[in-house]
Design an enzyme around this catalytic site. Structure first.
Site, mmCIF file in Angstrom:
data_model
loop_
_atom_site.group_PDB
_atom_site.id
_atom_site.type_symbol
_atom_site.label_atom_id
_atom_site.label_comp_id
_atom_site.label_asym_id
_atom_site.label_seq_id
_atom_site.Cartn_x
_atom_site.Cartn_y
_atom_site.Cartn_z
ATOM 1 N N ARG A 27 0.823 -1.198 0.000
ATOM 2 C CA ARG A 27 0.000 0.000 0.000
ATOM 3 C C ARG A 27 0.867 1.261 0.000
ATOM 4 N NH1 ARG A 27 -4.648 0.446 4.519
ATOM 5 N NH2 ARG A 27 -5.782 -0.868 3.036
ATOM 6 N N GLU A 48 -3.867 -8.145 -4.392
ATOM 7 C CA GLU A 48 -5.311 -8.380 -4.465
ATOM 8 C C GLU A 48 -5.627 -9.844 -4.751
ATOM 9 O OE1 GLU A 48 -7.566 -6.608 -3.474
ATOM 10 O OE2 GLU A 48 -6.607 -4.663 -3.309
ATOM 11 N N GLN A 53 -10.078 -14.187 -0.366
ATOM 12 C CA GLN A 53 -10.468 -15.176 0.645
ATOM 13 C C GLN A 53 -9.300 -15.564 1.552
ATOM 14 O OE1 GLN A 53 -14.007 -16.723 0.715
ATOM 15 N NE2 GLN A 53 -13.844 -14.585 0.136
ATOM 16 N N GLY A 92 -3.211 -21.847 -0.572
ATOM 17 C CA GLY A 92 -4.529 -22.377 -0.888
ATOM 18 C C GLY A 92 -5.130 -21.809 -2.164
ATOM 19 N N TYR A 131 -14.650 -7.902 -8.293
ATOM 20 C CA TYR A 131 -14.000 -7.219 -7.184
ATOM 21 C C TYR A 131 -12.596 -6.757 -7.547
ATOM 22 C CZ TYR A 131 -10.896 -6.415 -3.427
ATOM 23 O OH TYR A 131 -9.919 -5.849 -2.674
ATOM 24 N N ASP A 149 -16.123 -5.992 -1.568
ATOM 25 C CA ASP A 149 -15.677 -7.299 -1.098
ATOM 26 C C ASP A 149 -16.492 -7.650 0.151
ATOM 27 O OD1 ASP A 149 -14.657 -5.525 0.758
ATOM 28 O OD2 ASP A 149 -12.952 -6.803 1.205
ATOM 29 N N CYS A 211 -16.547 4.011 15.442
ATOM 30 C CA CYS A 211 -16.819 4.019 14.002
ATOM 31 C C CYS A 211 -17.182 5.419 13.501
ATOM 32 C CB CYS A 211 -17.952 3.046 13.677
ATOM 33 S SG CYS A 211 -18.302 2.931 11.910
ATOM 34 N N CYS A 217 -25.433 4.984 10.993
ATOM 35 C CA CYS A 217 -25.638 3.546 10.776
ATOM 36 C C CYS A 217 -27.039 3.127 11.219
ATOM 37 C CB CYS A 217 -24.578 2.754 11.534
ATOM 38 S SG CYS A 217 -24.704 0.975 11.301
#
Length: 371
Positions: A27, A48, A53, A92, A131, A149, A211, A217
């Site tokens: 990043r 990415e 997952q 994986g 995505y 995502d 948050c 929210c």
DNA sequence: AAGCCGTGGTA
DNA sequence: TTACCAAGGCT
């Protein structure tokens, strides 16, 4: 910030991101971007795909290893696919590694070594779905793509108290993301949404007090945020059984094979094993061995895949090194360079406890899974 | 379009 | 322990 192009919610989130963003190896943070630095599309793409997952913690060492081994996408395109599979072993979802290699070749051969800079262009490449195309377009190329995502789904489902279950609710949530995504700093906005989902708006016990959206929210105001997103019920995993055969030569070599290119653990290395069947009454005995030898049962491996649980009975034999076209003999002290998936490393570790000395295979957690 | 595809961490 | 699930894509 331009009020016409950046809605108040997005502007608020970006302010939070400037103060609370995670520092990650792939990043380029807000401050460095301010100083004119741009994210490297190759780094963004590689991270990415690895993060599909998969947790940040698991990805970090693999990301570093890939960059050292293959500094550019052209280097990766030129690499032997076996080397890429071996480097990916343990992460994986091995179709990702096969597609990673194919994608690198496409970029090198068809795009002059440069990634397409639009969502549509990226979407045509192997292993890049909705995505990932949006994420690369936003983060690497500053395109206002709607990035959604699992994190974003959770944040959006709570923010708007989406009452329909996943995955049917995805188009509705995608529309909300599209509305929220700002023209300015779309990449930071996407990463901010994901950081928020990963650190504050967590699946269990979200830290709503911290948050930036806690004044907006709907799930927090009207319901319990932890109950969102609603999800369709999932099926339970069946049990399959089989046997694995670890043949060791007097010279200290082990017999290995290559699995078929597609399907479960496609293209990865294995020790000979039986078909993994749902039957409870067979397939776990030495009569199914690849060749006759003095097979001794030496333990059991339990391994959980995405859609079934596997109980593998492990047999070991010391046998003269025979020529067998179905595989090859590999020195036991050279197994680290092989594309061995975790289930195979477990099986080998049961037969040869010292095979992966110093690796995770001998950790208490790993031993608990083997008897 | 629903099933297939890994692994390790967490509570 | 069990259950959940993490920056999803492919067929």
């Amino acid at each position: 910030m331009d009020a016409k192009t950046t809605n108040p919610l997005a502007a608020h989130l970006l302010g939070w991101y400037d103060r609370h963003h995670r520092d990650l190896p792939w990043r380029v943070g807000p401050a460095m971007q301010q100083a004119g630095q741009r994210a490297n599309p190759y780094h963004v793409w590689l991270s990415e795909v690895m993060l599909q997952q998969t947790t940040v913690q698991a990805v970090k060492p693999y990301f570093q290893k890939f960059l050292v081994t293959w500094p550019t996408v052209v280097d990766l395109a030129a690499a032997p696919v076996e080397d890429v599979m071996a480097a990916w072993a343990g992460l994986g979802y091995y179709a990702r590694a096969r597609n990673l290699k194919r994608c690198a070749e496409a970029v090198a051969n068809d795009h002059g070594g440069l990634f397409p800079d639009t969502e549509e262009g990226l979407r045509t490449l192997p292993g890049i779905g909705d995505y990932t195309a949006a994420a690369i377009a936003a983060i690497a190329f500053d395109r206002p793509a709607a990035v959604m995502d699992g994190n974003v789904e959770r944040v959006i489902s709570r923010l708007y108290a989406i009452s329909s279950p996943l995955p049917a609710s995805k188009p509705i949530m995608k529309g909300k993301v599209r509305e929220l995504t700002p023209i300015e700093r779309p990449g930071d906005f996407a990463q901010a949404m994901m950081d928020l989902g990963a650190t504050i708006c967590t699946p269990k016990r979200p830290a709503c007090a911290l948050c930036p959206f806690n004044g907006h929210c709907l799930a927090l105001r009207e319901f319990d945020p932890e109950n969102f997103p609603l999800k369709a019920p999932k099926k339970q995993k069946p049990l399959r059984q089989g046997a694995a055969f670890v043949a060791v030569s007097p010279e200290g070599e082990i017999f290995l094979r290559r699995r078929p290119a597609s399907g479960l653990l496609g293209g990865m290395t294995e020790v000979p094993n039986t078909a993994w069947t749902a039957r409870q009454d067979g397939g776990t005995t030495a009569d199914h061995a690849p060749f006759s030898a003095d097979w001794q049962s030496c333990g059991t491996v339990i391994h959980v895949f995405t859609h079934f649980e596997l109980r593998l009975t492990v047999f070991r034999a010391v046998t003269a090194r025979s020529s067998d076209a179905s595989g090859w003999w590999e020195p036991v002290d050279h197994l680290e360079a092989q594309a061995l998936p975790t289930v195979m490393k477990k099986a080998i570790s049961v037969a040869i406890p010292t095979a992966f000395n110093g690796a995770d295979m001998n950790s208490p957690a790993m031993k608990r899974k083997s008897r």
